[in-house]
Design a protein around this motif. Structure first.
Motif, PDB file in Angstrom:
ATOM      1  N   GLN A   8       0.848  -1.185   0.000  1.00 20.38           N
ATOM      2  CA  GLN A   8       0.000   0.000   0.000  1.00 20.38           C
ATOM      3  C   GLN A   8       0.894   1.248   0.000  1.00 20.38           C
ATOM      4  O   GLN A   8       2.059   1.194   0.398  1.00 20.38           O
ATOM      5  N   ALA A   9       0.339   2.359  -0.435  1.00 21.85           N
ATOM      6  CA  ALA A   9       1.101   3.617  -0.478  1.00 21.85           C
ATOM      7  C   ALA A   9       0.988   4.354   0.855  1.00 21.85           C
ATOM      8  O   ALA A   9       0.828   5.579   0.894  1.00 21.85           O
ATOM      9  N   ILE A  10       1.088   3.614   1.938  1.00 21.44           N
ATOM     10  CA  ILE A  10       0.948   4.154   3.291  1.00 21.44           C
ATOM     11  C   ILE A  10       2.243   3.882   4.040  1.00 21.44           C
ATOM     12  O   ILE A  10       2.755   2.766   4.032  1.00 21.44           O
ATOM     13  N   ASP A  11       2.793   4.906   4.677  1.00 20.91           N
ATOM     14  CA  ASP A  11       4.110   4.802   5.318  1.00 20.91           C
ATOM     15  C   ASP A  11       4.227   3.598   6.228  1.00 20.91           C
ATOM     16  O   ASP A  11       5.237   2.880   6.203  1.00 20.91           O
ATOM     17  N   GLY A  12       3.206   3.371   7.056  1.00 17.27           N
ATOM     18  CA  GLY A  12       3.283   2.296   8.027  1.00 17.27           C
ATOM     19  C   GLY A  12       3.276   0.910   7.415  1.00 17.27           C
ATOM     20  O   GLY A  12       3.603  -0.063   8.086  1.00 17.27           O
ATOM     21  N   HIS A  13       2.913   0.807   6.140  1.00 21.42           N
ATOM     22  CA  HIS A  13       2.943  -0.468   5.433  1.00 21.42           C
ATOM     23  C   HIS A  13       4.211  -0.594   4.581  1.00 21.42           C
ATOM     24  O   HIS A  13       4.802  -1.666   4.499  1.00 21.42           O
ATOM     25  N   PHE A  14       4.608   0.514   3.962  1.00 19.34           N
ATOM     26  CA  PHE A  14       5.784   0.514   3.081  1.00 19.34           C
ATOM     27  C   PHE A  14       7.107   0.484   3.865  1.00 19.34           C
ATOM     28  O   PHE A  14       7.978  -0.355   3.607  1.00 19.34           O
ATOM     29  N   ASN A  15       7.254   1.386   4.818  1.00 23.55           N
ATOM     30  CA  ASN A  15       8.553   1.556   5.486  1.00 23.55           C
ATOM     31  C   ASN A  15       9.093   0.282   6.140  1.00 23.55           C
ATOM     32  O   ASN A  15      10.280  -0.020   6.013  1.00 23.55           O
ATOM     33  N   PRO A  16       8.270  -0.495   6.878  1.00 20.57           N
ATOM     34  CA  PRO A  16       8.832  -1.688   7.524  1.00 20.57           C
ATOM     35  C   PRO A  16       9.366  -2.731   6.549  1.00 20.57           C
ATOM     36  O   PRO A  16      10.174  -3.581   6.936  1.00 20.57           O
ATOM     37  N   MET A  17       8.924  -2.673   5.287  1.00 19.90           N
ATOM     38  CA  MET A  17       9.367  -3.662   4.305  1.00 19.90           C
ATOM     39  C   MET A  17      10.685  -3.284   3.644  1.00 19.90           C
ATOM     40  O   MET A  17      11.317  -4.118   2.982  1.00 19.90           O
ATOM     41  N   THR A  18      11.126  -2.028   3.812  1.00 20.28           N
ATOM     42  CA  THR A  18      12.321  -1.574   3.093  1.00 20.28           C
ATOM     43  C   THR A  18      13.587  -2.281   3.566  1.00 20.28           C
ATOM     44  O   THR A  18      14.482  -2.551   2.762  1.00 20.28           O
ATOM     45  N   GLY A  19      13.672  -2.580   4.858  1.00 20.19           N
ATOM     46  CA  GLY A  19      14.849  -3.283   5.360  1.00 20.19           C
ATOM     47  C   GLY A  19      14.981  -4.671   4.753  1.00 20.19           C
ATOM     48  O   GLY A  19      16.087  -5.125   4.426  1.00 20.19           O
ATOM     49  N   VAL A  20      13.849  -5.350   4.581  1.00 19.90           N
ATOM     50  CA  VAL A  20      13.848  -6.688   3.979  1.00 19.90           C
ATOM     51  C   VAL A  20      14.265  -6.595   2.519  1.00 19.90           C
ATOM     52  O   VAL A  20      15.078  -7.397   2.019  1.00 19.90           O
ATOM     53  N   ALA A  21      13.706  -5.619   1.803  1.00 24.13           N
ATOM     54  CA  ALA A  21      14.034  -5.453   0.386  1.00 24.13           C
ATOM     55  C   ALA A  21      15.525  -5.195   0.198  1.00 24.13           C
ATOM     56  O   ALA A  21      16.164  -5.778  -0.696  1.00 24.13           O
ATOM     57  N   MET A  22      16.090  -4.332   1.033  1.00 24.86           N
ATOM     58  CA  MET A  22      17.509  -4.027   0.893  1.00 24.86           C
ATOM     59  C   MET A  22      18.381  -5.219   1.257  1.00 24.86           C
ATOM     60  O   MET A  22      19.438  -5.442   0.654  1.00 24.86           O
ATOM     61  N   LYS A  23      17.954  -6.008   2.216  1.00 24.47           N
ATOM     62  CA  LYS A  23      18.718  -7.202   2.578  1.00 24.47           C
ATOM     63  C   LYS A  23      18.751  -8.187   1.399  1.00 24.47           C
ATOM     64  O   LYS A  23      19.800  -8.766   1.083  1.00 24.47           O
ATOM     65  N   LEU A  24      17.614  -8.369   0.732  1.00 30.15           N
ATOM     66  CA  LEU A  24      17.567  -9.271  -0.423  1.00 30.15           C
ATOM     67  C   LEU A  24      18.365  -8.701  -1.592  1.00 30.15           C
ATOM     68  O   LEU A  24      19.018  -9.448  -2.333  1.00 30.15           O
TER      69      LEU A  24
END
Length: 429
Positions: A8-24
């Motif tokens: 979703q385009a909502i900070d609380g949904h997007f932001n927590p996933m960024t660490g996982v994306a960068m790790k991958l």
């Protein structure tokens, strides 16, 4: 491997996933992201290509009342039911058609999806791709021991509790979630997909995903009778932070206690709910009071509260500030609650809307904070709760016990392993 993130385009949904994306991404995968154009700048900074919404409506924290003016008049369960249908269920077909189109440009091997998009069944069944859901809110899977959603109940302790929660459960599933459930089934029927009867809409994430990355720890969840082996608790999923990134603006020194206050980033337009009562209740305590407004009314609040012990800012580097925080006063955003407990900070929680009551019930059940059980606490109620936490070491001790639970693994690393295990199992004959 080609891994597509979707949120979703909502900070609380997007932001927590960024660490996982960068790790991958660091582990050599080609990672791209499907979300609203509002995050184009953030994704560019991360070096992750963006596939912006085309057909899907971009629901953002700052445009919900513009899109749905009637939402401002709704409270409690009615507001939750409205959000369930309009914000979370209505876009499902749009999401799928966007994904089918972008798959021509980026044939993805796995989808890592914000659980609230509810496209797991369609992507899995129609596109044949493995799906890993990321749940950035408390575990919402049905279980006989877990109270019904949206009422802020703790687990039933006696027959009267059980009877009350049984009635509330019917209201939650058959009334509050009914419009969203009907929309979900209608859209799936269009694609020839039959949704099984039984359970609730939120169970679909757990039914139709190959694996679930669950933010938080079991100690911040209610006891469960049934164990779902697909659910992996990974700890506090936090926004990606570059190694060596500077901390935020330094804070004044010399205060005996530090109290941090926030009303979140969505339901923060009416600061009379929590921010102003907290300031009124805490301004004369002699403690350093740090308030994060989420970018609303900061200048006006600074004029109204010029005291040297009060620091009011648009945004606060919580990860840094919590290192020296004694109490966190919050409406119950799950990300902030997790971050505070990962730093051993006890809480005063006060919020009901947007599922906050269920988060706050978990804080109370865990013994890590005081739940005021209201959307608009009085200054005196907040002051008494903060005094209680500062005066009794049991609160700090419990928060520090939970800190150890959160420290057992690196969340982004653990989540990346979940994604890779799904990819590996799909490749295995």
């Amino acid at each position: 491997m080609n891994i597509l993130f979707a949120s979703q385009a909502i900070d609380g949904h997007f932001n927590p996933m960024t660490g996982v994306a960068m790790k991958l991404k660091e582990r050599g995968h080609d990672v791209r992201w499907y979300t609203g154009p509002v995050f184009a700048g953030k994704l560019k900074d991360l070096g992750i290509p963006l596939f912006p919404f085309k057909r899907a409506i971009e629901h953002r924290a700052d445009n919900l009342f513009e899109l749905y003016p009637e939402r401002a008049r709704l409270k409690g369960p009615r507001a939750i039911g409205f959000d369930g249908e309009k914000i979370f269920a209505s876009n499902i077909s749009n999401f799928l058609e966007d994904l089918r189109e972008l798959d021509q440009e980026f044939p993805f091997d796995a989808l890592v999806v914000d659980s609230s998009m509810f496209i797991q069944r369609l992507v899995s069944h129609l596109m044949g791709r493995p799906v890993v859901s990321v749940v950035v809110i408390p575990n919402m899977e049905s279980d006989p021991l877990v109270p019904p959603l949206f009422f802020g109940f703790r687990p039933a302790r006696n027959p009267a509790d059980k009877a009350l929660q049984a009635v509330a459960g019917l209201l939650s599933d058959k009334v509050i979630l009914r419009p969203a459930d009907q929309s979900y089934r209608r859209q799936h029927s269009f694609y020839g997909q039959e949704v099984p009867k039984g359970g609730r809409l939120t169970d679909e994430t757990y039914r139709c995903s190959d694996a679930i990355i669950q933010a938080g720890t079991p100690s911040l969840d209610f006891p469960r009778r049934n164990h779902n082996p697909k659910v992996h608790y990974v700890g506090a999923l936090l926004p990606y932070r570059r190694p060596g990134a500077p901390a935020g603006e330094p804070l004044p020194q010399g205060y005996g206690n530090t109290i941090v206050v926030t009303q979140g980033t969505v339901d923060n337009a009416d600061q009379e709910k929590l921010i102003i009562p907290a300031l009124e209740g805490l301004k004369d305590m002699g403690a350093l009071v740090i308030v994060a407004t989420g970018g609303r009314g900061t200048a006006e609040l600074n004029q109204r509260y010029p005291q040297s012990n009060i620091q009011i800012r648009d945004y606060v580097d919580f990860a840094a500030v919590f290192e020296s925080t004694d109490v966190f006063v919050t409406n119950g955003g799950y990300g902030g609650v997790q971050l505070a407990l990962s730093k051993g900070v006890p809480l005063v929680v006060s919020g009901i809307n947007e599922g906050k009551s269920d988060v706050n019930a978990r804080v109370e059940h865990a013994g890590a904070g005081i739940n005021l059980r209201t959307e608009s606490p009085s200054p005196e109620k907040i002051r008494r709760a903060v005094h209680s936490i500062l005066a009794d070491p049991k609160w700090k001790n419990r928060a520090q016990q939970m800190q150890q639970d959160f420290a057992r693994q690196d969340p982004a690393e653990a989540a990346a392993r979940v994604v890779e295990s799904v990819l590996s199992s799909r490749r295995t004959p």
